[in-house]
Design a protein around this motif. Structure first.
Motif, short mmCIF file in Angstrom:
data_model
loop_
_atom_site.label_atom_id
_atom_site.label_comp_id
_atom_site.label_asym_id
_atom_site.label_seq_id
_atom_site.Cartn_x
_atom_site.Cartn_y
_atom_site.Cartn_z
N ALA A 37 0.27 -5.18 -8.90
CA ALA A 37 -0.23 -6.25 -10.10
C ALA A 37 -1.66 -6.06 -10.38
CB ALA A 37 0.27 -7.49 -9.94
N GLN A 38 -2.21 -6.24 -11.52
CA GLN A 38 -3.55 -6.31 -11.82
C GLN A 38 -4.32 -7.39 -10.92
OE1 GLN A 38 -5.19 -4.18 -13.42
NE2 GLN A 38 -3.62 -3.15 -14.66
N ASP A 39 -3.48 -8.42 -10.79
CA ASP A 39 -4.09 -9.68 -9.96
C ASP A 39 -3.93 -9.44 -8.49
OD1 ASP A 39 -1.58 -10.37 -10.01
OD2 ASP A 39 -1.68 -12.21 -10.96
N GLY A 40 -3.24 -8.38 -7.88
CA GLY A 40 -2.78 -8.29 -6.66
C GLY A 40 -1.54 -9.19 -6.04
N SER A 41 -0.84 -9.83 -6.84
CA SER A 41 0.03 -10.77 -6.73
C SER A 41 1.28 -10.08 -6.09
CB SER A 41 0.50 -11.46 -7.77
OG SER A 41 1.10 -10.86 -8.88
N TRP A 42 1.70 -8.63 -6.33
CA TRP A 42 2.52 -7.80 -5.76
C TRP A 42 2.33 -6.52 -5.39
CZ3 TRP A 42 3.93 -3.81 -8.61
CH2 TRP A 42 3.81 -3.80 -10.21
N ARG A 43 3.03 -5.80 -4.76
CA ARG A 43 2.58 -4.35 -4.54
C ARG A 43 3.89 -3.48 -4.11
NH1 ARG A 43 -1.60 -3.95 -0.35
NH2 ARG A 43 -2.99 -4.03 -2.13
N ALA A 44 3.94 -2.43 -4.85
CA ALA A 44 5.21 -1.56 -4.41
C ALA A 44 4.53 -0.30 -3.84
CB ALA A 44 5.93 -1.31 -5.74
N PRO A 45 4.55 -0.12 -2.62
CA PRO A 45 3.91 0.80 -1.79
C PRO A 45 5.17 2.11 -1.81
CG PRO A 45 4.71 -0.60 -0.16
CD PRO A 45 4.84 -1.21 -1.75
N ALA A 46 4.54 3.23 -2.30
CA ALA A 46 5.27 4.73 -2.13
C ALA A 46 4.51 5.74 -1.43
CB ALA A 46 5.92 4.79 -3.47
N ASP A 47 3.87 5.28 -0.14
CA ASP A 47 2.96 6.13 0.51
C ASP A 47 3.42 6.72 1.76
OD1 ASP A 47 1.44 4.43 2.89
OD2 ASP A 47 2.15 3.51 1.12
N TRP A 48 2.91 7.64 2.41
CA TRP A 48 3.62 8.33 3.73
C TRP A 48 3.68 7.35 4.63
CZ3 TRP A 48 4.56 11.30 0.39
CH2 TRP A 48 3.69 12.42 -0.09
N ARG A 49 3.09 6.19 4.86
CA ARG A 49 3.36 5.32 5.94
C ARG A 49 4.56 4.39 5.66
NH1 ARG A 49 -1.20 2.53 5.36
NH2 ARG A 49 -2.35 3.69 6.63
N GLU A 50 4.71 4.39 4.15
CA GLU A 50 6.14 3.74 3.99
C GLU A 50 7.49 4.53 4.21
OE1 GLU A 50 8.03 0.31 2.54
OE2 GLU A 50 6.28 0.62 2.80
N ILE A 51 7.10 5.76 4.07
CA ILE A 51 8.19 6.91 4.38
C ILE A 51 8.49 6.93 5.80
CG2 ILE A 51 8.75 9.25 4.22
CD1 ILE A 51 7.23 9.50 1.43
N ILE A 52 7.46 6.95 6.65
CA ILE A 52 7.26 7.09 8.04
C ILE A 52 8.05 5.81 8.45
CG2 ILE A 52 6.13 7.07 9.95
CD1 ILE A 52 4.01 8.87 8.68
N SER A 53 7.53 4.84 7.96
CA SER A 53 8.48 3.62 8.58
C SER A 53 10.06 3.42 8.25
CB SER A 53 7.80 2.19 7.86
OG SER A 53 8.13 2.23 6.64
N GLU A 54 10.33 4.03 7.24
CA GLU A 54 11.68 4.26 6.98
C GLU A 54 12.48 5.05 7.98
OE1 GLU A 54 12.08 5.22 2.91
OE2 GLU A 54 11.26 3.39 2.17
N VAL A 55 11.88 6.24 8.41
CA VAL A 55 12.49 7.18 9.17
C VAL A 55 12.13 7.02 10.66
CG1 VAL A 55 12.46 8.80 7.52
CG2 VAL A 55 10.88 8.88 9.24
N LYS A 56 11.53 6.03 11.15
CA LYS A 56 10.90 5.80 12.38
C LYS A 56 12.02 5.30 13.51
CE LYS A 56 7.24 4.00 15.40
NZ LYS A 56 5.98 3.10 15.35
N ASP A 57 12.74 4.64 13.13
CA ASP A 57 13.90 3.93 13.54
C ASP A 57 14.91 4.76 13.87
OD1 ASP A 57 12.83 1.53 14.22
OD2 ASP A 57 13.54 0.37 12.58
N PRO A 58 15.54 5.38 13.02
CA PRO A 58 16.54 6.56 13.22
C PRO A 58 16.05 7.88 13.91
CG PRO A 58 16.10 6.47 10.93
CD PRO A 58 15.37 5.09 11.53
N LEU A 59 14.74 8.01 13.90
CA LEU A 59 14.05 9.06 14.72
C LEU A 59 14.01 8.85 16.25
CD1 LEU A 59 12.79 11.95 14.81
CD2 LEU A 59 10.67 10.68 14.12
N ALA A 60 13.62 7.49 16.34
CA ALA A 60 13.65 6.92 17.79
C ALA A 60 14.91 7.08 18.41
CB ALA A 60 13.11 5.69 17.99
N GLU A 61 16.10 6.68 17.61
CA GLU A 61 17.35 6.70 18.12
C GLU A 61 17.93 8.17 18.46
OE1 GLU A 61 21.79 5.20 16.90
OE2 GLU A 61 20.23 4.59 15.43
N ARG A 62 17.52 8.98 17.66
CA ARG A 62 17.89 10.37 17.59
C ARG A 62 17.21 11.01 19.16
NH1 ARG A 62 18.31 13.59 12.03
NH2 ARG A 62 18.93 15.25 13.75
#
Length: 215
Positions: free
Chosen positions: A185-210
């Motif tokens: 948002a222009q005032d910083g009230s919300w954010r929708a991240p779609a960066d590499w850190r976000e992608i990595i966080s999504e695969v980190k747990d299944p990667l650790a399990e494998r």
């Protein structure tokens, strides 16, 4: 709209306000209908394009993920072959070591996407996906990594063309990210991240399990 009357051999036009108003309303309705047809066509094209980009990105991330697991398996075999270990403690220690290496590899692979010709399309797909649930009329600010600043204005124009109901702008202040995109948002009230850190966080747990499963 006018009516014609004759007098002294010449035709004169008398304006009819009711006919003019009717014609104006008809033209406005036609313009609204055409606008909806154009917008609907643009939405369908954007949805189709987004599906293609998301599929390509998913395949890329899965390929990187598979390479990280393969690398972890190779390291695991080298480190545990011929060694007697306290299985519980050493497995967890080794898992963390392999996970750190796999995540580092994943970061490098994602960062390398910047060198590919398709990088701007990847950013557009990420931005479009991140904006998917934003309601009409939302003012959206795009931020990129400092290295990607030159792509910002074009990315904002692309997103605005695909989501014309949003108010899109590019913020030249860089986001603290390795790559990818931030929508906020222009005032910083919300954010929708779609960066590499976000992608990595999504695969980190299944990667650790494998990784743990192969130890």
């Amino acid at each position: 709209m006018t009516d014609s009357i004759s007098g002294d051999g010449r035709d004169y036009e008398v304006r009819n306000p009711e006919k003019l108003a009717s014609l104006k309303n008809l033209l406005l309705r036609k313009a609204d209908d055409e606008r909806e047809v154009i917008l609907e066509s643009a939405r369908k094209e954007a949805a189709s394009w987004l599906e293609e980009q998301n599929s390509a990105l998913d395949r890329m991330v899965e390929q990187i993920h598979a390479e990280a697991v393969k690398r972890a398996e190779e390291i695991s075999k080298r480190q545990i072959s011929g060694a007697e270990m306290n299985r519980t403690k050493d497995r967890l220690r080794l898992q963390n070591s392999l996970l750190d290496e796999a995540i580092s590899m994943l970061q490098k692979e994602l960062a390398a996407i910047r060198e590919k010709p398709s990088y701007s399309s990847v950013l557009t797909g990420l931005a479009l996906e991140a904006s998917e649930k934003l309601p009409s009329g939302t003012a959206v600010k795009i931020q990129l990594a400092q290295e990607d600043e030159s792509l910002g204005e074009d990315l904002a124009a692309r997103l605005a063309g695909m989501r014309p109901e949003l108010v899109v702008s590019f913020d030249h202040d860089p986001a603290p990210i390795l790559g990818g995109v931030w929508l906020s948002a222009q005032d910083g009230s919300w954010r929708a991240p779609a960066d590499w850190r976000e992608i990595i966080s999504e695969v980190k747990d299944p990667l650790a399990e494998r990784i743990l499963n192969i130890l």
